[in-house]
Design a protein around this motif. Structure first.
Motif, PDB file in Angstrom:
ATOM      1  N   ASN A   1      -8.729  90.173  50.593  1.00  0.00           N
ATOM      2  CA  ASN A   1      -7.706  89.739  49.638  1.00  0.00           C
ATOM      3  C   ASN A   1      -7.506  88.233  49.602  1.00  0.00           C
ATOM      4  N   LEU A   2      -8.034  87.521  50.587  1.00  0.00           N
ATOM      5  CA  LEU A   2      -7.916  86.056  50.559  1.00  0.00           C
ATOM      6  C   LEU A   2      -8.676  85.456  49.384  1.00  0.00           C
ATOM      7  N   LYS A   3      -9.617  86.216  48.837  1.00  0.00           N
ATOM      8  CA  LYS A   3     -10.350  85.719  47.679  1.00  0.00           C
ATOM      9  C   LYS A   3      -9.445  85.570  46.456  1.00  0.00           C
ATOM     10  N   ASN A   4      -8.307  86.231  46.469  1.00  0.00           N
ATOM     11  CA  ASN A   4      -7.378  86.175  45.338  1.00  0.00           C
ATOM     12  C   ASN A   4      -6.374  85.035  45.442  1.00  0.00           C
ATOM     13  N   LEU A   5      -6.445  84.278  46.520  1.00  0.00           N
ATOM     14  CA  LEU A   5      -5.489  83.195  46.714  1.00  0.00           C
ATOM     15  C   LEU A   5      -5.797  82.019  45.803  1.00  0.00           C
TER      16      LEU A   5
ATOM     17  N   GLN B   1      -1.870  77.321  47.985  1.00  0.00           N
ATOM     18  CA  GLN B   1      -0.988  78.418  48.364  1.00  0.00           C
ATOM     19  C   GLN B   1      -0.765  78.424  49.867  1.00  0.00           C
ATOM     20  N   LEU B   2       0.453  78.731  50.277  1.00  0.00           N
ATOM     21  CA  LEU B   2       0.798  78.828  51.691  1.00  0.00           C
ATOM     22  C   LEU B   2       0.757  80.291  52.105  1.00  0.00           C
ATOM     23  N   ILE B   3       0.125  80.564  53.231  1.00  0.00           N
ATOM     24  CA  ILE B   3       0.031  81.927  53.731  1.00  0.00           C
ATOM     25  C   ILE B   3       0.299  81.934  55.230  1.00  0.00           C
ATOM     26  N   GLN B   4       0.495  83.138  55.755  1.00  0.00           N
ATOM     27  CA  GLN B   4       0.544  83.291  57.210  1.00  0.00           C
ATOM     28  C   GLN B   4      -0.532  84.284  57.617  1.00  0.00           C
ATOM     29  N   LEU B   5      -1.436  83.850  58.485  1.00  0.00           N
ATOM     30  CA  LEU B   5      -2.388  84.755  59.093  1.00  0.00           C
ATOM     31  C   LEU B   5      -1.677  85.413  60.268  1.00  0.00           C
ATOM     32  N   VAL B   6      -1.517  86.714  60.189  1.00  0.00           N
ATOM     33  CA  VAL B   6      -0.705  87.435  61.169  1.00  0.00           C
ATOM     34  C   VAL B   6      -1.210  87.180  62.586  1.00  0.00           C
ATOM     35  N   ARG B   7      -0.289  86.830  63.457  1.00  0.00           N
ATOM     36  CA  ARG B   7      -0.537  86.517  64.869  1.00  0.00           C
ATOM     37  C   ARG B   7      -1.417  85.290  65.081  1.00  0.00           C
TER      38      ARG B   7
ATOM     39  N   ARG C   1      -2.469  76.464  54.777  1.00  0.00           N
ATOM     40  CA  ARG C   1      -2.492  76.125  53.353  1.00  0.00           C
ATOM     41  C   ARG C   1      -3.922  76.225  52.852  1.00  0.00           C
ATOM     42  N   VAL C   2      -4.087  76.793  51.659  1.00  0.00           N
ATOM     43  CA  VAL C   2      -5.422  76.948  51.085  1.00  0.00           C
ATOM     44  C   VAL C   2      -5.869  75.605  50.515  1.00  0.00           C
ATOM     45  N   GLU C   3      -6.994  75.097  51.033  1.00  0.00           N
ATOM     46  CA  GLU C   3      -7.522  73.816  50.584  1.00  0.00           C
ATOM     47  C   GLU C   3      -8.641  74.001  49.558  1.00  0.00           C
TER      48      GLU C   3
ATOM     49  N   LEU D   1     -11.608  77.445  52.695  1.00  0.00           N
ATOM     50  CA  LEU D   1     -11.170  76.462  53.694  1.00  0.00           C
ATOM     51  C   LEU D   1      -9.655  76.451  53.750  1.00  0.00           C
ATOM     52  N   LEU D   2      -9.122  76.692  54.937  1.00  0.00           N
ATOM     53  CA  LEU D   2      -7.685  76.660  55.181  1.00  0.00           C
ATOM     54  C   LEU D   2      -7.353  75.491  56.102  1.00  0.00           C
ATOM     55  N   TYR D   3      -6.218  74.862  55.851  1.00  0.00           N
ATOM     56  CA  TYR D   3      -5.686  73.864  56.783  1.00  0.00           C
ATOM     57  C   TYR D   3      -4.596  74.546  57.595  1.00  0.00           C
ATOM     58  N   PHE D   4      -4.703  74.461  58.916  1.00  0.00           N
ATOM     59  CA  PHE D   4      -3.723  75.100  59.790  1.00  0.00           C
ATOM     60  C   PHE D   4      -2.461  74.244  59.868  1.00  0.00           C
TER      61      PHE D   4
END
Length: 554
Positions: free
Chosen positions: A520-524, A528-534, A539-541, A548-551
């Motif tokens: 489902n990350l392909k739909n971001l 967009q700001l997300i939380q990867l559980v645990r 942020r989607v770069e 590519l995500l920035y932590f």
């Protein structure tokens, strides 16, 4: 120590409707016992534990606990009132403040304090805030970057700073020349021909050089020769006549203007003589109508020079309000010179590299401007130098983005297991557990390709763990669902299956981690700001074959 933490947490909770703020409690604990800041990392877990316990109580229970410590509720109201930022002194008429960044780079987290405090007071008094680009030519190491003019404006607007006008120091050099000549005519400044080494030695020894005795007319002639370019760099300077026996050697006959023949990005080679910072501000703070100067206490020598010049010229003095230096414990001192070198050597990707701690690098990570504003304002206007755990900034950001960031599954070091009795092909999961109205997403499942984090596998192998939405398993290479019910107190680990999405996560230390995430990350969308559980907030770069995500932070 526990009693201090308990008292601070209870007071803060009662002040704010029963919920203590971790950041505020940490600051108050350090204020009560400054020695504790040296061990803040060690005591942070204990502070968190006490704050969580206090926040689980009702306000009535909190008040009872506070009374047990011998503190009355009415005292809390007085404490809360004393914590507000103080009023500016000597306010008469419209307040006019200024920001004075040197345009060599984008603004960083340390400079945000200067901008936010000035903006706060400008808004508080409905006054004016001037953005004055302090673009006089500096040292060889500190040079004006033409792109920085735009960067600074962008950074301030991102922070929500509203300024009324942009002024460039490089447009005001002739004004500085006029006031310099006036100081010479008053016998308060002279042209010195000492080299830098001699100047420093004389200043250290409290010894006046022979050039100090030149007549006013001689100094005016020398001054004109400086402006006409008859001397080389380092051959002549204009110095202020202070007291060569002054207790602070740095204040003895300060240099006001010097010869610099390098090209300026805005005015080229128009000027051969450039003012030093404190002289230009002695002139401009008065002529621009600045009513209060809010800046770091490291600039106290500049205060002294400005006051001295104002006395000579008979100008009205302006109050200086200082704040101490702050350092983020895990970051240390931020050096733009060091950062520039790292960028030039390709060690950093640019000024938005997460290791720079510029505002644009924080924005890339998903740190919100309001989080930075709250972080700065909660430090107050103290002259004390403080070292702050980075978790305080992250806590402020978490309050803002937690409700915005939808949840997704990912694992950092994928390790494949099988769950042979898994009888479902997909699970339906809410995008955010607290906002069911936001909708849900479907996560496909292949029982022969379940990926868990290898570190979890090593740690919990042959132990019972919970896999969210799947059930309780005995973790091993070939696992089975033991029960679809997962006890609340059971260790839970993260998982993804197939089909999935490859992602790369750029961490704050500059390292890139390859991970597997649910499809489902392909739909971001980008930004967009997300939380990867645990794992944490990101942020989607970039989107594409890999995401590519920035932590941001946990």
């Amino acid at each position: 120590m526990k009693e201090i933490i308990l008292k601070c947490a209870l007071i803060n909770a009662i002040e704010y409707n029963g919920k203590a703020d971790l950041n505020a409690v940490i600051r108050k604990v350090i204020a009560e016992n400054p020695k504790l800041k040296e061990n803040i990392k060690e005591i942070l877990p204990e502070i968190k534990e006490i704050v969580e316990k206090i926040n689980s109580m009702s306000i009535e229970e909190q008040k009872l606990e506070l009374e047990k410590l011998g503190i009355e509720i009415k005292e809390v109201k007085e404490i809360k009132k004393s914590r507000e930022l103080p009023e500016l002194p000597n306010v008469e008429g419209k307040v006019v403040l200024r920001l004075a960044p040197f345009p060599d780079a984008p603004l960083h987290i340390g400079q945000a304090r200067m901008a936010i405090l000035n903006d706060y007071y400008a808004k508080m008094y409905k006054g004016k805030l001037l953005l004055v680009m302090d673009d006089t030519i500096g040292s060889e190491e500190k040079t004006v970057n033409p792109r920085a003019y735009k960067w600074i404006v962008e950074d301030l607007k991102w922070l929500g700073i509203k300024f009324n006008k942009i002024i460039y120091k490089s447009d005001r050099v002739k004004i500085h020349y006029r006031i310099a000549k006036l100081l010479i005519e008053k016998g308060a400044a002279y042209v010195c021909f000492c080299d830098a080494k001699t100047l420093r030695k004389n200043r250290r020894d409290g010894k006046a050089c022979t050039h100090r005795n030149h007549s006013i007319q001689e100094n005016l002639t020398f001054w004109e020769n400086m402006l006409k370019g008859k001397y080389d760099e380092g051959e002549a300077t204009l110095r202020l006549k202070t007291d060569m026996k002054h207790e602070n050697p740095a204040f003895r006959d300060r240099v006001l203007l010097r010869i610099v023949k390098r090209k300026h990005p805005r005015v080229g080679f128009k000027y051969k003589v450039w003012p030093m910072l404190e002289f230009s501000w002695a002139v401009d703070d008065n002529l621009l109508g600045i009513t209060h100067v809010i800046r770091g206490k490291d600039l106290v020598i500049e205060d002294m020079v400005e006051n001295f010049i104002w006395d000579v010229l008979g100008w009205k003095k302006i109050p200086f309000i200082h704040y101490g230096l702050f350092t983020i414990a895990e970051v240390g001192k931020i050096s733009k010179t060091r950062i520039k070198r790292a960028i030039d050597k390709k060690e950093y990707s640019g000024w938005d590299d997460p290791r720079t701690w510029t505002l644009r690098s924080l924005a890339k990570r998903g740190i919100q401007p309001d989080a930075i504003r709250n972080f700065v304002l909660k430090m107050g206007l103290s002259e004390a130098d403080i070292t702050i755990p980075v978790d305080i900034l992250y806590s402020e950001n978490r309050k803002i983005i937690d409700s915005v960031a939808n949840r997704y599954f990912a694992v950092l070091r994928p390790y494949k297991i099988k769950i042979k009795n898994l009888d479902i092909k997909e699970v339906k999961v809410q995008l955010h557990p607290n906002f069911p109205e936001r909708g849900s997403r479907k996560i496909p499942i292949n029982k022969n390709k379940i990926y868990v984090d290898f570190e979890d596998y090593k740690k919990f192998k042959n132990k019972e763990v919970g896999l969210a939405y799947l059930g309780k398993i005995l973790l091993k290479k070939n696992s089975e669902i033991i029960s679809k019910d997962i006890p609340m107190d059971m260790q839970k680990i993260q998982w993804v299956s197939e089909p999935n999405t490859k992602v790369k996560i750029l961490m704050p230390d500059g390292k890139i981690i390859a991970a597997l995430a649910e499809k489902n990350l392909k739909n971001l969308k980008v930004d967009q700001l997300i939380q990867l559980v645990r794992i944490g907030f990101c942020r989607v770069e970039k989107k594409g074959r890999e995401i590519l995500l920035y932590f941001a932070h946990k």
